[in-house]
Scaffold this active site. Structure first.
Site, PDB file in Angstrom:
ATOM      1  N   GLY A  16      -8.160 -98.469  80.762  1.00  0.00           N
ATOM      2  CA  GLY A  16      -7.125 -97.382  79.951  1.00  0.00           C
ATOM      3  C   GLY A  16      -6.217 -96.734  80.730  1.00  0.00           C
ATOM      4  O   GLY A  16      -5.754 -95.713  80.247  1.00  0.00           O
ATOM      5  N   GLY A  18      -3.422 -96.916  81.613  1.00  0.00           N
ATOM      6  CA  GLY A  18      -1.932 -96.897  81.657  1.00  0.00           C
ATOM      7  C   GLY A  18      -1.432 -95.665  80.338  1.00  0.00           C
ATOM      8  O   GLY A  18      -0.231 -95.595  80.329  1.00  0.00           O
ATOM      9  N   TYR A 163     -15.028 -97.235  64.462  1.00  0.00           N
ATOM     10  CA  TYR A 163     -14.675 -96.347  65.605  1.00  0.00           C
ATOM     11  C   TYR A 163     -16.214 -95.493  65.988  1.00  0.00           C
ATOM     12  O   TYR A 163     -16.678 -95.354  67.103  1.00  0.00           O
ATOM     13  CB  TYR A 163     -13.636 -95.348  65.404  1.00  0.00           C
ATOM     14  CG  TYR A 163     -13.099 -94.656  66.639  1.00  0.00           C
ATOM     15  CD1 TYR A 163     -12.516 -95.333  67.729  1.00  0.00           C
ATOM     16  CD2 TYR A 163     -13.503 -93.198  66.718  1.00  0.00           C
ATOM     17  CE1 TYR A 163     -11.972 -94.509  68.805  1.00  0.00           C
ATOM     18  CE2 TYR A 163     -13.116 -92.442  67.777  1.00  0.00           C
ATOM     19  CZ  TYR A 163     -12.405 -93.199  68.728  1.00  0.00           C
ATOM     20  OH  TYR A 163     -12.103 -92.266  69.991  1.00  0.00           O
TER      21      TYR A 163
HETATM   22  P1  NAD Z   1      -4.553 -94.166  74.267  1.00  0.00           P
HETATM   23  O1  NAD Z   1      -4.175 -95.258  73.275  1.00  0.00           O
HETATM   24  O2  NAD Z   1      -3.396 -93.159  74.834  1.00  0.00           O
HETATM   25  O3  NAD Z   1      -4.878 -95.255  75.454  1.00  0.00           O
HETATM   26  C1  NAD Z   1      -5.888 -96.164  75.436  1.00  0.00           C
HETATM   27  C2  NAD Z   1      -5.481 -97.476  76.611  1.00  0.00           C
HETATM   28  O4  NAD Z   1      -6.425 -98.544  76.605  1.00  0.00           O
HETATM   29  C3  NAD Z   1      -4.182 -97.910  76.405  1.00  0.00           C
HETATM   30  O5  NAD Z   1      -3.321 -97.754  77.726  1.00  0.00           O
HETATM   31  C4  NAD Z   1      -4.274 -99.325  76.067  1.00  0.00           C
HETATM   32  O6  NAD Z   1      -3.363-100.204  76.365  1.00  0.00           O
HETATM   33  C5  NAD Z   1      -5.634 -99.496  76.680  1.00  0.00           C
HETATM   34  N1  NAD Z   1      -6.599-100.661  76.091  1.00  0.00           N
HETATM   35  C6  NAD Z   1      -6.582-100.853  74.792  1.00  0.00           C
HETATM   36  N2  NAD Z   1      -7.291-102.164  74.708  1.00  0.00           N
HETATM   37  C7  NAD Z   1      -7.690-102.677  75.993  1.00  0.00           C
HETATM   38  C8  NAD Z   1      -8.437-103.539  76.469  1.00  0.00           C
HETATM   39  N3  NAD Z   1      -9.048-104.454  75.591  1.00  0.00           N
HETATM   40  N4  NAD Z   1      -8.513-103.896  77.680  1.00  0.00           N
HETATM   41  C9  NAD Z   1      -7.932-102.682  78.617  1.00  0.00           C
HETATM   42  N5  NAD Z   1      -7.087-101.773  78.124  1.00  0.00           N
HETATM   43  C10 NAD Z   1      -6.950-101.503  76.839  1.00  0.00           C
HETATM   44  O7  NAD Z   1      -5.949 -93.557  74.055  1.00  0.00           O
HETATM   45  P2  NAD Z   1      -6.571 -92.235  74.492  1.00  0.00           P
HETATM   46  O8  NAD Z   1      -6.454 -91.184  73.610  1.00  0.00           O
HETATM   47  O9  NAD Z   1      -5.985 -92.055  75.935  1.00  0.00           O
HETATM   48  O10 NAD Z   1      -8.069 -92.598  74.451  1.00  0.00           O
HETATM   49  C11 NAD Z   1      -9.061 -93.149  75.563  1.00  0.00           C
HETATM   50  C12 NAD Z   1     -10.277 -93.077  75.399  1.00  0.00           C
HETATM   51  O11 NAD Z   1     -10.651 -91.675  74.890  1.00  0.00           O
HETATM   52  C13 NAD Z   1     -10.488 -94.076  74.195  1.00  0.00           C
HETATM   53  O12 NAD Z   1     -11.856 -94.547  74.484  1.00  0.00           O
HETATM   54  C14 NAD Z   1     -10.654 -93.130  73.120  1.00  0.00           C
HETATM   55  O13 NAD Z   1     -11.445 -93.799  71.877  1.00  0.00           O
HETATM   56  C15 NAD Z   1     -11.295 -91.914  73.510  1.00  0.00           C
HETATM   57  N6  NAD Z   1     -11.246 -90.716  72.752  1.00  0.00           N
HETATM   58  C16 NAD Z   1      -9.766 -90.206  72.577  1.00  0.00           C
HETATM   59  C17 NAD Z   1      -9.545 -88.870  71.779  1.00  0.00           C
HETATM   60  C18 NAD Z   1      -8.291 -88.571  71.394  1.00  0.00           C
HETATM   61  O14 NAD Z   1      -8.360 -87.468  70.641  1.00  0.00           O
HETATM   62  N7  NAD Z   1      -7.153 -88.917  72.166  1.00  0.00           N
HETATM   63  C19 NAD Z   1     -10.734 -88.389  71.344  1.00  0.00           C
HETATM   64  C20 NAD Z   1     -11.984 -88.939  71.679  1.00  0.00           C
HETATM   65  C21 NAD Z   1     -12.119 -90.047  72.300  1.00  0.00           C
END
Ligand code: NAD
Length: 255
Positions: A16, A18, A163
């Site tokens: 992830g 990117g 989720y």
């Molecule tokens: P984001 O959507 O900005 O980034 C997620 C990245 O994962 C994207 O670049 C996407 O292309 C990549 N991705 C998706 N499916 C994929 C796959 N099958 N294989 C490889 N890459 C894949 O999200 P974020 O907010 O940066 O979230 C990152 C992590 O943190 C996630 O696991 C999310 O559940 C967790 N999280 C986020 C938050 C929040 O508030 N943003 C809170 C708690 C947990």
């Protein structure tokens, strides 16, 4: 700012990488001296991240890789590509790839349930297994696996039964991996963010974000860098006696 170059000569794999948290983690680990394998389903975003990484140490190199963490074949191919590019195996892995497919339980489709579980839970399983196997095969023990959970996995959230289940599963997976892999010197921990400003939360309606922001004792949504700080700590020897832990990075939400 933390001590510089805590991760000198280390290779870190960040899924992830990117976007959002994964991008901030990649940046932070590179600032600490690590070489970073930036992995994303969307390789163009991973290539963008590459341009943002620090190259402050001689021999410090980074590379972008396309992989789908929910597919065994893709993860196996990824580990092979990373090993051949860097001539070593990653000892640090941060599983940040994740998706949401929000819907109320009464309307949630099997496909939305399965896809969220595949990326958010099976993905960390496949990466943990592949990285741990590579460490064991190398004959040189030691490593740190960091899975990104969510506070939603502990408290639930409307429209997020898939989720929440995936993120609760990540904590169980991580605690068990910690017990099994300790004898190889591999530590496994979960970072549990609250609400962090990233492209993922940009899809949440503003009124919902405002409601949660009002409930956060520290008074703001988190930044991806707040999560990256904790990942860097868990990746480094500063956390050498911590394994199987879940560390909340929530600004105090749901205390
Ligand atoms: P984001 O959507 O900005 O980034 C997620 C990245 O994962 C994207 O670049 C996407 O292309 C990549 N991705 C998706 N499916 C994929 C796959 N099958 N294989 C490889 N890459 C894949 O999200 P974020 O907010 O940066 O979230 C990152 C992590 O943190 C996630 O696991 C999310 O559940 C967790 N999280 C986020 C938050 C929040 O508030 N943003 C809170 C708690 C947990």
């Amino acid at each position: 700012m933390a001590a510089p170059f805590r991760l000198k000569s280390m290779l870190a794999l960040v899924t992830g990488g990117g976007s959002g948290i994964g991008r901030a983690v990649s940046q932070r680990l590179s600032l600490e001296g690590a070489s970073v394998a930036v992995v994303d389903l969307d390789v163009s975003s991973a290539i963008e991240t590459l341009q943002m990484l620090s190259r402050g140490l001689p021999g410090q190199e980074h590379e972008a890789f396309a992989a789908d963490v929910s597919q065994l074949q893709s993860v196996e191919a990824l580990i092979e590509q990373v090993q051949s590019r860097f001539s070593l195996s990653p000892r640090i892995a941060v599983n940040s790839a994740g998706i949401t497919r929000d819907e109320f339980l009464l309307r949630l489709s099997e496909e939305s349930f399965d896809s969220v579980l595949s990326v958010n839970l099976k993905g960390p399983f496949l990466i943990t297994q592949a990285v741990a196997r590579a460490v064991v095969a190398s004959g040189q023990n030691g490593g740190s696996i960091i899975n990104i959970g969510s506070i939603v996995g502990k408290v639930g959230n409307l429209g997020q039964s898939n989720y929440a289940a995936s993120k609760a599963g990540v904590e169980g997976l991580t605690r068990t991996a910690a017990k099994e892999l300790a004898r190889f010197g591999i530590r496994c921990n979960t970072v549990v963010p609250g609400f962090i400003s990233t492209p993922m939360t940009q899809r949440v309606p503003q009124k919902v974000l405002d409601k949660f922001a009002g409930m956060i004792p520290l008074g703001r949504l988190g930044d991806p860098e707040d999560v990256a700080d904790v990942c860097a700590f868990l990746a480094s020897d500063d956390s050498k006696y911590i394994t199987g832990a879940s560390i909340e990075v929530t600004g105090g939400l749901f205390l």
